[in-house]
Design an enzyme around this catalytic site. Sequence first.
Site, PDB file in Angstrom:
ATOM      1  N   CYS A  86       0.847  -1.203   0.000  1.00  0.00           N
ATOM      2  CA  CYS A  86       0.000   0.000   0.000  1.00  0.00           C
ATOM      3  C   CYS A  86       0.882   1.253   0.000  1.00  0.00           C
ATOM      4  O   CYS A  86       1.541   1.533  -0.995  1.00  0.00           O
ATOM      5  CB  CYS A  86      -0.968  -0.039   1.177  1.00  0.00           C
ATOM      6  SG  CYS A  86      -2.398   1.048   0.974  1.00  0.00           S
ATOM      7  N   HIS A 194      -3.357  -5.780   0.941  1.00  0.00           N
ATOM      8  CA  HIS A 194      -2.674  -6.028   2.209  1.00  0.00           C
ATOM      9  C   HIS A 194      -2.609  -7.523   2.548  1.00  0.00           C
ATOM     10  O   HIS A 194      -3.488  -8.038   3.251  1.00  0.00           O
ATOM     11  CB  HIS A 194      -3.401  -5.304   3.336  1.00  0.00           C
ATOM     12  CG  HIS A 194      -3.245  -3.827   3.331  1.00  0.00           C
ATOM     13  ND1 HIS A 194      -2.279  -3.174   4.061  1.00  0.00           N
ATOM     14  CD2 HIS A 194      -3.945  -2.861   2.686  1.00  0.00           C
ATOM     15  CE1 HIS A 194      -2.386  -1.867   3.870  1.00  0.00           C
ATOM     16  NE2 HIS A 194      -3.390  -1.643   3.033  1.00  0.00           N
ATOM     17  N   GLU A 196      -0.732  -8.914   4.710  1.00  0.00           N
ATOM     18  CA  GLU A 196      -0.538  -9.062   6.156  1.00  0.00           C
ATOM     19  C   GLU A 196      -1.869  -9.054   6.912  1.00  0.00           C
ATOM     20  O   GLU A 196      -1.930  -9.457   8.080  1.00  0.00           O
ATOM     21  CB  GLU A 196       0.394  -7.961   6.685  1.00  0.00           C
ATOM     22  CG  GLU A 196      -0.224  -6.612   6.932  1.00  0.00           C
ATOM     23  CD  GLU A 196      -0.486  -5.774   5.686  1.00  0.00           C
ATOM     24  OE1 GLU A 196      -0.831  -4.588   5.838  1.00  0.00           O
ATOM     25  OE2 GLU A 196      -0.342  -6.299   4.559  1.00  0.00           O
TER      26      GLU A 196
END
Length: 229
Positions: A86, A194, A196
């Site tokens: 990002c 994302h 994660e």
Amino acid sequence: MKFAVLVFPGSNCDIDCYKAVEDAIGQEVDYVWHTATDLSAYDCILVPGGFSYGDYLRCGAISRFAPVMNEVAKAAKQGKYILGICNGFQILTEAGLLPGALIRNMSLKFRCHDTVLKVANADTPFTRDYAPGEEIVIPIAHGEGNYYCDEETLASLQANNQIVFTYGSNPNGSLGDIAGICNEGGNVVGMMPHPERAVDSLLGSEDGKRMFTSILKAWRDRHDAAAIR
């Protein structure tokens, strides 16, 4: 294997990245402040999402000049693994470590939801645990995730297989549905979604976990090969 999670003023996904490494692959991980001038101890550097320096000027435009970015550039040249997520992707493009730029979403609205990605290149250290063409679910959260580059750069990305992920349903107007790219060496990846935030089914998807297992396997294979030599 040892990971660094960079922290800029305004980073807000640094903890997510730290916990993803800790929980998904159980490797050593440190937070590294933006003023750091030595990354030699780390095998993989994560440049997290957020609003570094408040996203003043352009997203990532100020972070690009942080002292730690000189070390990130050195690490990239050494073949270490660099993943920008990002705002981290935006920083990598501003720093010239990846081509192109991220501009305002075509809708001019912040988009925050799960999205389907297609694995366009499963032959990178970050994607080896995925199948070519596999569709995975990874969340997005951005207002300036619209990937743009000139025609010559796009042709180069396509010719060199540098497009790593594409959107199944383009949420931001990105050229060629691009969600993530890599450098020519394949050791630097930037992506707007994302991973994660998708390492456990409790989060709605665990499809991002394999990015971290891929990095670990790539590092182990590299070190095994070096030991044999």
